[in-house]
Design an enzyme around this catalytic site. Sequence first.
Site, short mmCIF file in Angstrom:
data_model
loop_
_atom_site.label_atom_id
_atom_site.label_comp_id
_atom_site.label_asym_id
_atom_site.label_seq_id
_atom_site.Cartn_x
_atom_site.Cartn_y
_atom_site.Cartn_z
N GLY A 82 1.64 6.09 6.38
CA GLY A 82 1.07 6.84 5.27
C GLY A 82 1.97 7.01 4.06
O GLY A 82 1.59 7.73 3.13
N TRP A 84 2.82 4.88 1.57
CA TRP A 84 2.20 4.39 0.34
C TRP A 84 1.02 5.26 -0.06
O TRP A 84 0.80 5.51 -1.24
CB TRP A 84 1.76 2.93 0.51
CG TRP A 84 2.87 1.95 0.34
CD1 TRP A 84 4.18 2.15 0.63
CD2 TRP A 84 2.76 0.60 -0.14
NE1 TRP A 84 4.91 1.01 0.35
CE2 TRP A 84 4.07 0.06 -0.11
CE3 TRP A 84 1.69 -0.18 -0.57
CZ2 TRP A 84 4.32 -1.26 -0.53
CZ3 TRP A 84 1.96 -1.49 -0.98
CH2 TRP A 84 3.26 -2.02 -0.96
N ASP A 105 -5.77 1.50 8.45
CA ASP A 105 -4.81 0.78 9.30
C ASP A 105 -5.40 0.64 10.69
O ASP A 105 -6.22 1.47 11.12
CB ASP A 105 -3.47 1.52 9.36
CG ASP A 105 -2.33 0.58 9.77
OD1 ASP A 105 -1.52 0.23 8.90
OD2 ASP A 105 -2.26 0.20 10.96
N ASP A 121 -9.64 -2.13 12.42
CA ASP A 121 -9.09 -3.46 12.20
C ASP A 121 -9.74 -4.01 10.94
O ASP A 121 -10.95 -4.22 10.89
CB ASP A 121 -9.40 -4.36 13.39
CG ASP A 121 -8.78 -5.75 13.27
OD1 ASP A 121 -8.40 -6.15 12.15
OD2 ASP A 121 -8.70 -6.45 14.30
N ASP A 145 -0.10 -3.78 2.37
CA ASP A 145 1.21 -3.85 3.02
C ASP A 145 1.03 -4.29 4.47
O ASP A 145 1.88 -4.03 5.31
CB ASP A 145 1.90 -2.48 2.95
CG ASP A 145 3.41 -2.59 3.10
OD1 ASP A 145 3.99 -3.61 2.68
OD2 ASP A 145 4.02 -1.64 3.62
N LYS A 185 1.90 -7.85 0.35
CA LYS A 185 3.17 -8.28 0.95
C LYS A 185 3.05 -9.69 1.48
O LYS A 185 2.05 -10.06 2.10
CB LYS A 185 3.55 -7.33 2.08
CG LYS A 185 4.83 -7.76 2.82
CD LYS A 185 5.48 -6.62 3.53
CE LYS A 185 4.69 -6.12 4.70
NZ LYS A 185 5.40 -5.01 5.40
#
Length: 238
Positions: A82, A84, A105, A121, A145, A185
């Site tokens: 958490g 970000w 997430d 997911d 990310d 990322k």
Amino acid sequence: MTEKTPSTRPGGRRATVRVKTAGKRTESSKRWLERHLNDPYVAEATKRGYRSRAAFKLLQLDEKFRLLAPGKRVVDLGAAPGGWTQIAVEKVQTAKDGWKVVGLDILPMDPVPGATTMQADFLEEGAAEALKEALGGPADLVLSDMAAPTTGHQQTDHLRIMGLAEAAYDFAEEVLAPGGAFVAKLFQGGAERSLLDRLRRDFAVVKHAKPPASRAESSETYVVATGFRGGSANDDMR
């Protein structure tokens, strides 16, 4: 008097912590623990109440690219634990309606005050639609990310994270408002061309960045695309 903006880097000096090898602790776990305990970003994150040192990566990316501003709608993919999401809420919340932060997430995460968080997911059917519903309108920024568990094989790990980045942009392309931004990322490697070609087609500016908080030995980097040229695909979200 103008309020001073907090630094995006740790301040001060700290004594070095040494860890003794004891019990079943291996040499590699000892090195990891020493690195963690001596990491100034870990200490600063604890001091500021951030859930992870990764919060500083987003602070530094925002400092460079001006991604976050009051009133914006933000999606945070790969949000746990958490850090970000916390930064996004800090930067976009305002007394007026319209701002929104939605984090997702596959791992469980404690609620972040001010944000909507969900465990799912991202690649499963229905996850994207649930995000859109929670967002309640076009996004100004989509952050990814996300990273699959590493295998230790560089090329395999690179391909797996590229798959996640491509999926994140598939979603971003549908929800971003004109002028919006996308951050994902990546691991340094050789399979980014297809994603970069799409981003260069759809955005005014595409840059790579490795924020100072990203460990020097890590192969991670971030692609930052700003000035989304699309918009027709998400007209029905308005």
